[in-house]
Design a protein around this motif. Structure first.
Motif, short mmCIF file in Angstrom:
data_model
loop_
_atom_site.label_atom_id
_atom_site.label_comp_id
_atom_site.label_asym_id
_atom_site.label_seq_id
_atom_site.Cartn_x
_atom_site.Cartn_y
_atom_site.Cartn_z
N ASN A 32 0.82 -1.21 0.00
CA ASN A 32 0.00 0.00 0.00
C ASN A 32 0.86 1.26 0.00
N PHE A 36 0.84 4.16 -2.84
CA PHE A 36 0.71 5.58 -2.47
C PHE A 36 1.83 6.40 -3.09
N HIS A 68 -4.64 6.20 -5.92
CA HIS A 68 -4.38 5.75 -4.54
C HIS A 68 -3.99 6.91 -3.65
N LYS A 69 -3.00 7.67 -4.08
CA LYS A 69 -2.52 8.78 -3.27
C LYS A 69 -3.54 9.91 -3.22
N SER A 72 -6.32 9.10 -0.72
CA SER A 72 -5.86 9.14 0.67
C SER A 72 -5.71 10.58 1.15
N ILE A 115 -4.12 10.17 6.80
CA ILE A 115 -3.57 9.61 5.56
C ILE A 115 -3.23 8.14 5.78
N ASP A 116 -2.64 7.81 6.93
CA ASP A 116 -2.33 6.42 7.25
C ASP A 116 -3.59 5.57 7.35
N SER A 118 -6.30 5.94 5.75
CA SER A 118 -6.80 5.68 4.40
C SER A 118 -5.92 4.70 3.64
N ARG A 119 -4.61 4.89 3.69
CA ARG A 119 -3.73 4.06 2.85
C ARG A 119 -3.37 2.73 3.50
N ASN A 213 -9.75 2.10 9.89
CA ASN A 213 -10.71 2.32 8.81
C ASN A 213 -11.87 1.34 8.97
#
Length: 214
Positions: A32, A36, A68-69, A72, A115-116, A118-119, A213
């Motif tokens: 992942n 990202f 992806h990025k 996030s 951000i973490d 999400s990714r 998440n």
């Protein structure tokens, strides 16, 4: 995650670190993170055999994968792109709160943690107290392990890192932080424990904030 009854065996001499039970999770985190960072070829290896770098299909694929990025960052910006306003009563408590939020870069760290979430599917913040000052640190999920009971309830939080031939473990529990130091071999096997100390926090909950998440 590691069951509380297994932790002694996991940390016994000759056992590999990270634990075998964590390998698949660490692989997913690595994949992942590569997505990202735009390194899609390292993850979708099978697709490399189907398309050449110059083919229209390959270029279309990159357009899709590069979300992806963007996604996030989007969720983090929705929540913390504009700094939320938090106020409490009485005024002296509110002033103390505002000082803590400012001095710890609270909302910047919340944005980074989101951000973490999400990714990676999980975001961790460690709370530290040094000389009566509060400090928040975002912990990379690859350096975090949950310690659970029979009901899979998290009862301790383990943060780890290595430095040369040393493995450092910091275990956060209700009211305490225990740090353990091990020698490790060149092939990442646990040898002997060379240090252990426990710090009382005076707080009834672990000084770790974990968001997962849904």
């Amino acid at each position: 995650m590691i069951h509380i009854d297994e932790i002694e065996n996991v940390l016994s001499r000759g056992k590999p670190w990270p634990p075998v039970s964590e390998i698949d999770r660490l692989r997913r985190i690595s994949e992942n993170e590569q997505l990202f960072n735009g390194n899609h070829a390292a993850v979708y290896t099978a697709l490399n055999k189907l398309f050449s770098n110059a083919s229209p299909e390959y270029r279309k694929l990159l357009v899709l994968l590069n979300w992806h990025k963007r996604l996030s960052l989007l969720w983090a910006d929705f929540l913390f792109g504009e700094k939320p306003i938090i106020n409490i009563d009485p005024e002296d408590a509110n002033n103390l709160l505002q000082n803590i939020l400012r001095d710890t870069n609270f909302f910047v760290l919340q944005h980074s943690r989101q951000i973490d979430v999400s990714r990676f599917g999980i975001g961790i913040i460690e709370i530290l107290m040094n000389d009566e000052k509060v400090q928040f640190d975002v912990i990379h999920p690859s350096r975090y392990i949950e310690i659970v009971d029979d009901a899979n309830k998290t009862i301790e939080h383990l943060i780890w890192w290595t430095n040369r031939n040393k493995l450092f473990l910091k275990v956060h529990g209700p009211g305490y932080i225990t740090t353990k130091i091990f020698n490790v071999s060149t092939d990442s096997k646990i040898l002997d424990m060379v240090g252990e100390f426990t710090q009382s926090t005076g707080i009834s909950t672990p000084l770790i904030s974990v968001v997962k998440n849904i």
